[in-house]
Design a protein around this motif. Sequence first.
Motif, mmCIF file in Angstrom:
data_model
loop_
_atom_site.group_PDB
_atom_site.id
_atom_site.type_symbol
_atom_site.label_atom_id
_atom_site.label_comp_id
_atom_site.label_asym_id
_atom_site.label_seq_id
_atom_site.Cartn_x
_atom_site.Cartn_y
_atom_site.Cartn_z
ATOM 1 N N GLU A 39 0.836 -1.196 0.000
ATOM 2 C CA GLU A 39 0.000 0.000 0.000
ATOM 3 C C GLU A 39 0.876 1.252 0.000
ATOM 4 O O GLU A 39 1.995 1.254 0.520
ATOM 5 C CB GLU A 39 -0.919 -0.003 1.222
ATOM 6 C CG GLU A 39 -1.910 -1.160 1.266
ATOM 7 C CD GLU A 39 -3.012 -1.023 0.223
ATOM 8 O OE1 GLU A 39 -3.182 0.088 -0.314
ATOM 9 O OE2 GLU A 39 -3.691 -2.036 -0.042
ATOM 10 N N LYS A 40 0.353 2.313 -0.576
ATOM 11 C CA LYS A 40 1.071 3.589 -0.554
ATOM 12 C C LYS A 40 1.323 4.016 0.889
ATOM 13 O O LYS A 40 0.469 3.860 1.749
ATOM 14 C CB LYS A 40 0.265 4.652 -1.290
ATOM 15 C CG LYS A 40 0.145 4.421 -2.799
ATOM 16 C CD LYS A 40 -0.650 5.532 -3.453
ATOM 17 C CE LYS A 40 -0.718 5.357 -4.962
ATOM 18 N NZ LYS A 40 -1.478 6.434 -5.623
ATOM 19 N N ASN A 41 2.521 4.562 1.129
ATOM 20 C CA ASN A 41 2.880 4.941 2.488
ATOM 21 C C ASN A 41 3.459 6.344 2.589
ATOM 22 O O ASN A 41 4.084 6.697 3.590
ATOM 23 C CB ASN A 41 3.877 3.933 3.067
ATOM 24 C CG ASN A 41 5.188 3.879 2.284
ATOM 25 O OD1 ASN A 41 5.347 4.551 1.271
ATOM 26 N ND2 ASN A 41 6.124 3.062 2.752
ATOM 27 N N SER A 42 3.268 7.157 1.521
ATOM 28 C CA SER A 42 3.811 8.509 1.546
ATOM 29 C C SER A 42 2.922 9.441 0.730
ATOM 30 O O SER A 42 2.350 9.029 -0.285
ATOM 31 C CB SER A 42 5.242 8.512 0.986
ATOM 32 O OG SER A 42 5.840 9.764 1.164
ATOM 33 N N ARG A 43 2.832 10.690 1.169
ATOM 34 C CA ARG A 43 1.961 11.652 0.492
ATOM 35 C C ARG A 43 2.586 13.038 0.549
ATOM 36 O O ARG A 43 3.116 13.455 1.574
ATOM 37 C CB ARG A 43 0.590 11.655 1.162
ATOM 38 C CG ARG A 43 -0.417 12.613 0.559
ATOM 39 C CD ARG A 43 -1.781 12.439 1.190
ATOM 40 N NE ARG A 43 -2.299 11.099 0.931
ATOM 41 C CZ ARG A 43 -3.500 10.691 1.341
ATOM 42 N NH1 ARG A 43 -4.289 11.501 2.016
ATOM 43 N NH2 ARG A 43 -3.904 9.462 1.067
ATOM 44 N N PHE A 44 2.533 13.741 -0.587
ATOM 45 C CA PHE A 44 3.070 15.096 -0.685
ATOM 46 C C PHE A 44 2.053 15.979 -1.406
ATOM 47 O O PHE A 44 1.459 15.555 -2.402
ATOM 48 C CB PHE A 44 4.382 15.110 -1.484
ATOM 49 C CG PHE A 44 5.475 14.283 -0.880
ATOM 50 C CD1 PHE A 44 6.386 14.859 -0.018
ATOM 51 C CD2 PHE A 44 5.589 12.930 -1.185
ATOM 52 C CE1 PHE A 44 7.408 14.094 0.540
ATOM 53 C CE2 PHE A 44 6.598 12.167 -0.640
ATOM 54 C CZ PHE A 44 7.514 12.747 0.235
ATOM 55 N N THR A 45 1.892 17.198 -0.928
ATOM 56 C CA THR A 45 1.037 18.166 -1.622
ATOM 57 C C THR A 45 1.935 19.156 -2.356
ATOM 58 O O THR A 45 2.756 19.855 -1.733
ATOM 59 C CB THR A 45 0.124 18.908 -0.642
ATOM 60 O OG1 THR A 45 -0.739 17.960 -0.004
ATOM 61 C CG2 THR A 45 -0.744 19.931 -1.376
ATOM 62 N N VAL A 46 1.810 19.193 -3.674
ATOM 63 C CA VAL A 46 2.643 20.069 -4.509
ATOM 64 C C VAL A 46 1.778 20.735 -5.562
ATOM 65 O O VAL A 46 0.958 20.085 -6.216
ATOM 66 C CB VAL A 46 3.788 19.282 -5.192
ATOM 67 C CG1 VAL A 46 4.735 18.699 -4.166
ATOM 68 C CG2 VAL A 46 3.250 18.173 -6.079
ATOM 69 N N ASN A 47 1.937 22.046 -5.698
ATOM 70 C CA ASN A 47 1.267 22.792 -6.762
ATOM 71 C C ASN A 47 -0.228 22.496 -6.836
ATOM 72 O O ASN A 47 -0.794 22.347 -7.920
ATOM 73 C CB ASN A 47 1.938 22.492 -8.109
ATOM 74 C CG ASN A 47 3.415 22.831 -8.103
ATOM 75 O OD1 ASN A 47 3.802 23.914 -7.669
ATOM 76 N ND2 ASN A 47 4.246 21.891 -8.539
ATOM 77 N N GLY A 48 -0.848 22.389 -5.689
ATOM 78 C CA GLY A 48 -2.289 22.237 -5.638
ATOM 79 C C GLY A 48 -2.819 20.827 -5.786
ATOM 80 O O GLY A 48 -4.032 20.623 -5.792
ATOM 81 N N VAL A 49 -1.944 19.831 -5.917
ATOM 82 C CA VAL A 49 -2.388 18.443 -6.002
ATOM 83 C C VAL A 49 -1.652 17.609 -4.955
ATOM 84 O O VAL A 49 -0.531 17.937 -4.557
ATOM 85 C CB VAL A 49 -2.166 17.821 -7.408
ATOM 86 C CG1 VAL A 49 -2.930 18.584 -8.467
ATOM 87 C CG2 VAL A 49 -0.687 17.765 -7.751
#
Length: 273
Positions: A39-49
């Motif tokens: 499963e995905k284990n990382s998240r980043f918010t960049v340029n509105g997404v």
Amino acid sequence: MKSLLWLVIIVYLVSAVMLSVFQRKMLYFPQPAMSMLGEKNSRFTVNGVTLSGWVINPGQPEALIYYGGNAEAIELTIPFFRFLTGFTRQMEWALPFPPLSERLTHVSVYLIPYRGYGDNPGHPTEQHLYRDAVALFDQIAPRHQSVSLMGRSLGSGVATYVAAARPVEHLVLVTPFDSIERVARDFYWMFPVSLLLKDKFASVARVEAITAPTTVIIAEHDQIISRARTDALITHFPLRQVAVFVIAGAEHNNLQLFPDYATAVISAFLSRT
């Protein structure tokens, strides 16, 4: 004869318009995310997404950011990078990985699909991929002592952009090209590609700004990126800055199945320290 000439002209013009209108659908082939390898284990918010993905061997002092190809589901590289980092030995018996005396145990690997890929929101374009990649780098870099980049095929264009704009420890380019424009010319020589193409990924224009030791990995029988396109990029690097590995027998889409590929990636780090 005159009517035949007009038919040829009309077909040509219609084909050129279709190529222009649908060019991004021909360049980008987003793949949905697959959770079978984790499963995905990382998240980043960049340029509105918000871009979510996977981090292999987290919490290490050094980082490697991987940029995939135009139709690559990058989570399929999870077993490969788990092997390289020594994070797990599961499944090694089923994969053609070589015995290695050294592994990248000190490296965390970031596999973050582009916008529009891997169930991430948005639509990919050259400028969006560049901006997102730089923003991701700026969020990842403070977490580590150094950051290296690895780009495959289309991802090599993203990697060179970031490497020219940010301090990078190592740069690994897999089946790279000088520019997508020149690759497209090889396939669509009969059309004015320079006028029609929106996303050109001109890596060759950025080489002078890249200072990181660079490793280029080539598939001997690459049917997508011709050797001429890769060599045209390599020749712009200073000789002492670039190391080249040719994976004998490999094609564009099966490069990772050859043991020498893993060896080349490891060598990119160990030989430049």
